[in-house]
Design a protein around this motif. Structure first.
Motif, mmCIF file in Angstrom:
data_model
loop_
_atom_site.group_PDB
_atom_site.id
_atom_site.type_symbol
_atom_site.label_atom_id
_atom_site.label_comp_id
_atom_site.label_asym_id
_atom_site.label_seq_id
_atom_site.Cartn_x
_atom_site.Cartn_y
_atom_site.Cartn_z
ATOM 1 N N LEU A 166 0.846 -1.204 0.000
ATOM 2 C CA LEU A 166 0.000 0.000 0.000
ATOM 3 C C LEU A 166 0.873 1.244 0.000
ATOM 4 O O LEU A 166 1.853 1.316 0.751
ATOM 5 C CB LEU A 166 -0.878 0.054 1.259
ATOM 6 C CG LEU A 166 -1.914 -1.035 1.506
ATOM 7 C CD1 LEU A 166 -2.740 -0.693 2.748
ATOM 8 C CD2 LEU A 166 -2.834 -1.185 0.314
ATOM 9 N N PHE A 167 0.522 2.215 -0.836
ATOM 10 C CA PHE A 167 1.121 3.546 -0.745
ATOM 11 C C PHE A 167 0.060 4.432 -0.099
ATOM 12 O O PHE A 167 -1.007 4.653 -0.685
ATOM 13 C CB PHE A 167 1.503 4.077 -2.124
ATOM 14 C CG PHE A 167 2.593 3.280 -2.793
ATOM 15 C CD1 PHE A 167 3.815 3.068 -2.154
ATOM 16 C CD2 PHE A 167 2.406 2.728 -4.054
ATOM 17 C CE1 PHE A 167 4.826 2.322 -2.766
ATOM 18 C CE2 PHE A 167 3.409 1.988 -4.665
ATOM 19 C CZ PHE A 167 4.623 1.776 -4.022
ATOM 20 N N SER A 168 0.348 4.891 1.105
ATOM 21 C CA SER A 168 -0.648 5.644 1.859
ATOM 22 C C SER A 168 -0.316 7.140 1.905
ATOM 23 O O SER A 168 0.791 7.520 2.285
ATOM 24 C CB SER A 168 -0.735 5.081 3.283
ATOM 25 O OG SER A 168 -1.732 5.754 4.002
ATOM 26 N N THR A 191 2.998 9.735 -8.236
ATOM 27 C CA THR A 191 4.129 9.326 -7.389
ATOM 28 C C THR A 191 4.138 7.804 -7.252
ATOM 29 O O THR A 191 5.191 7.161 -7.427
ATOM 30 C CB THR A 191 4.010 9.960 -5.976
ATOM 31 O OG1 THR A 191 4.069 11.383 -6.098
ATOM 32 C CG2 THR A 191 5.118 9.490 -5.054
ATOM 33 N N SER A 192 2.961 7.230 -6.978
ATOM 34 C CA SER A 192 2.868 5.775 -6.771
ATOM 35 C C SER A 192 3.282 5.026 -8.034
ATOM 36 O O SER A 192 4.021 4.045 -7.966
ATOM 37 C CB SER A 192 1.438 5.376 -6.415
ATOM 38 O OG SER A 192 0.984 6.167 -5.357
ATOM 39 N N ALA A 240 1.513 -4.869 -8.869
ATOM 40 C CA ALA A 240 0.373 -4.920 -7.953
ATOM 41 C C ALA A 240 0.648 -4.067 -6.719
ATOM 42 O O ALA A 240 1.558 -4.366 -5.932
ATOM 43 C CB ALA A 240 0.115 -6.361 -7.543
ATOM 44 N N TYR A 241 -0.124 -3.023 -6.597
ATOM 45 C CA TYR A 241 -0.030 -2.154 -5.413
ATOM 46 C C TYR A 241 -1.341 -1.391 -5.298
ATOM 47 O O TYR A 241 -2.132 -1.359 -6.251
ATOM 48 C CB TYR A 241 1.160 -1.189 -5.532
ATOM 49 C CG TYR A 241 1.021 -0.195 -6.657
ATOM 50 C CD1 TYR A 241 0.413 1.033 -6.459
ATOM 51 C CD2 TYR A 241 1.475 -0.494 -7.945
ATOM 52 C CE1 TYR A 241 0.262 1.934 -7.500
ATOM 53 C CE2 TYR A 241 1.321 0.399 -8.995
ATOM 54 C CZ TYR A 241 0.723 1.604 -8.765
ATOM 55 O OH TYR A 241 0.549 2.500 -9.799
ATOM 56 N N HIS A 242 -1.587 -0.796 -4.138
ATOM 57 C CA HIS A 242 -2.815 -0.019 -3.938
ATOM 58 C C HIS A 242 -2.460 1.371 -3.429
ATOM 59 O O HIS A 242 -1.570 1.505 -2.585
ATOM 60 C CB HIS A 242 -3.724 -0.680 -2.900
ATOM 61 C CG HIS A 242 -4.069 -2.098 -3.235
ATOM 62 N ND1 HIS A 242 -5.207 -2.451 -3.918
ATOM 63 C CD2 HIS A 242 -3.399 -3.249 -2.993
ATOM 64 C CE1 HIS A 242 -5.234 -3.751 -4.081
ATOM 65 N NE2 HIS A 242 -4.148 -4.267 -3.528
ATOM 66 N N ALA A 251 4.066 1.959 2.625
ATOM 67 C CA ALA A 251 4.974 3.111 2.529
ATOM 68 C C ALA A 251 4.097 4.354 2.494
ATOM 69 O O ALA A 251 2.956 4.303 2.029
ATOM 70 C CB ALA A 251 5.820 3.015 1.267
ATOM 71 N N SER A 252 4.619 5.473 2.998
ATOM 72 C CA SER A 252 3.788 6.684 3.072
ATOM 73 C C SER A 252 4.514 7.864 2.423
ATOM 74 O O SER A 252 5.108 8.690 3.111
ATOM 75 C CB SER A 252 3.420 6.989 4.520
ATOM 76 O OG SER A 252 4.490 6.687 5.384
ATOM 77 N N PRO A 253 4.443 7.922 1.082
ATOM 78 C CA PRO A 253 5.254 8.911 0.351
ATOM 79 C C PRO A 253 4.846 10.362 0.515
ATOM 80 O O PRO A 253 5.593 11.240 0.090
ATOM 81 C CB PRO A 253 5.089 8.485 -1.121
ATOM 82 C CG PRO A 253 4.490 7.116 -1.090
ATOM 83 C CD PRO A 253 3.703 7.040 0.172
ATOM 84 N N SER A 254 3.685 10.650 1.147
ATOM 85 C CA SER A 254 3.336 12.076 1.282
ATOM 86 C C SER A 254 4.013 12.717 2.491
ATOM 87 O O SER A 254 3.958 13.927 2.665
ATOM 88 C CB SER A 254 1.824 12.281 1.356
ATOM 89 O OG SER A 254 1.268 11.600 2.449
ATOM 90 N N PHE A 255 4.664 11.898 3.316
ATOM 91 C CA PHE A 255 5.382 12.438 4.476
ATOM 92 C C PHE A 255 6.875 12.203 4.251
ATOM 93 O O PHE A 255 7.294 11.061 4.088
ATOM 94 C CB PHE A 255 4.958 11.714 5.761
ATOM 95 C CG PHE A 255 3.473 11.733 5.980
ATOM 96 C CD1 PHE A 255 2.852 12.822 6.579
ATOM 97 C CD2 PHE A 255 2.684 10.667 5.592
ATOM 98 C CE1 PHE A 255 1.474 12.840 6.772
ATOM 99 C CE2 PHE A 255 1.306 10.678 5.785
ATOM 100 C CZ PHE A 255 0.699 11.768 6.378
#
Ligand SMILES: C=CC1=C(C)c2cc3[nH]c(cc4nc(cc5[nH]c(cc1n2)c(C)c5CCC(=O)O)C(CCC(=O)O)=C4C)c(C)c3C=C
Ligand SMILES: [Fe+2]
Length: 352
Positions: A191-193, A237-238, A249-251, A286-290
């Motif tokens: 997951l990309f959150s 970004t994702s 495969a990712y969400h 992973a949390s790419p916005s932070f």
């Protein structure tokens, strides 16, 4: 001869001074009084703040901060941002003066800007540390610098890094951070959150893609139509990270909703429940916005989402840390700064 330095103003969101009720209340009050964050008429915002948010949220948020507060170093958002500041200073060297300002709380944007003005920087590069542009975070940070500069006699040349959601330096740093975790854990779900936003704010952004937006579908590849849309930037970004990681495969999910109005989804916890129902057990988030670990990554994902995953019957749960002060990110950020420096050609004839 005096050589003027290039100023760099790093801006992050901000954090309470301490993990106690008084400091958290003061932080929430400043943060949620911002018209770009709670974008309602001023009297509605104030009534909501004083009769609902502050009385009911302060205790809960204080407990959350206490669960992630470092005994020696304090707030993770602050000490990671300071580590990044020191790393960037070393990386950029003597020609630059790098300062850090927080949109809410200390060190303030204003104190950082004052230092750059005092040093008579010939130009200032403003870098809100939010890869995807939102009015609530990036816009608010930029507007705050502008307000501070407004009454000044001399305003230096300004460059603003409004977003860097697709910058190769940022993507490369993310990929180098995430890849070893995938290799080690072999998750069955990734997951990309991203921090969510009220739909109202996405719509107010006025991006052309609003006309055809399928709110329950991923955004199309970035184009002139959706270039300014926060949600589209998150999807881009994702896509770029996934491409570089070689995964199909990712969400993409969104977290940190507040209140009852519609926010951008799909929601993190709903997606986790669906994954469990689909037989998945080993999750990586992973949390790419932070760019710096903070309450939203360490507590909301690292503690609460992890607890939910385990309660639902999940097994492995991996939270990839944020970029923080990773050497590759420091180098990458230095490249982003350098790419925004105005290389003014000085014609000797012009010098009188
Ligand atoms: C990606 C950047 C961020 C956006 C966009 C953003 C929008 C946004 N946030 C709130 C409300 C809250 N956010 C809170 C914490 C918080 N938010 C961000 C970043 C963005 N917010 C960060 C980095 C943090 C953590 C700060 C830290 O000290 O670690 C909080 C406080 C915690 C809580 O009570 O849940 C609130 C409230 C809104 C309403 C909003 C957009 C409209
Ligand atoms: Fe937030």
């Amino acid at each position: 001869m005096t050589i003027t330095k290039t100023g760099v103003l790093l801006i992050n969101l901000g954090t309470p001074a301490r993990a106690d009720k008084k400091a958290v209340r003061a932080f929430l009050k400043e943060f949620l009084s911002d018209a770009r964050v709670v974008d309602l008429p001023v009297w509605v915002r104030q009534v909501l703040l004083h009769s609902v948010i502050l009385p009911f949220r302060t205790g809960k948020t204080t407990n959350a901060y206490q669960s992630i507060w470092d005994q020696e170093k304090g707030s993770p958002l602050l000490f990671h941002s300071q580590d990044l500041l020191h790393g960037l200073r070393d990386e950029l060297g003597e020609q630059y003066q790098v300062e850090l300002g927080m949109r809410y709380g200390e060190p303030s944007i204003w104190s950082a800007t004052e230092k750059l003005l005092k040093a008579q920087c010939s130009q200032v590069i403003i870098v809100p540390l939010f890869p995807q542009y939102s009015s609530a975070a990036s816009g608010s940070a930029i507007a705050s610098v502008m307000r501070g500069l407004l009454p000044k006699q001399h305003i230096p040349h300004l460059s603003i890094v409004s977003d860097f959601f697709h910058d190769p330096n940022y993507i490369k740093a993310q990929v180098s951070l995430i890849a070893p975790h995938i290799e080690a854990k072999q998750p069955d779900s990734i997951l990309f959150s991203y921090h969510s936003l009220p739909w109202r704010q996405i719509e107010k952004g006025g991006s052309q893609c609003q006309i055809s937006c399928q709110q329950n579908q991923p955004c199309a590849q970035i184009s002139p139509e959706n270039r300014l849309c926060y949600r589209a930037q998150c999807y881009e970004t994702s896509r770029l990270i996934a491409q570089a990681l070689g995964i199909n495969a990712y969400h993409v999910v969104f977290q940190s909703r507040l209140g009852r109005i519609p926010w951008v989804g799909p929601d993190l916890t709903t997606a986790m429940t669906q994954l469990i129902q689909g037989g998945k057990r080993n999750l990586l988030i992973a949390s790419p916005s932070f760019v710096a670990d903070c309450l939203e990554t360490l507590e909301e994902i690292g503690i609460r989402a992890k607890g939910l995953w385990q309660d639902l019957g999940g097994k492995d749960f991996t939270l990839v840390p944020c970029l923080n002060s990773e050497p590759l990110w420091i180098q990458g950020l230095a490249n982003i700064v350098k790419a925004n420096v105005r290389q003014k050609q000085v014609n000797p004839v012009e010098i009188i």
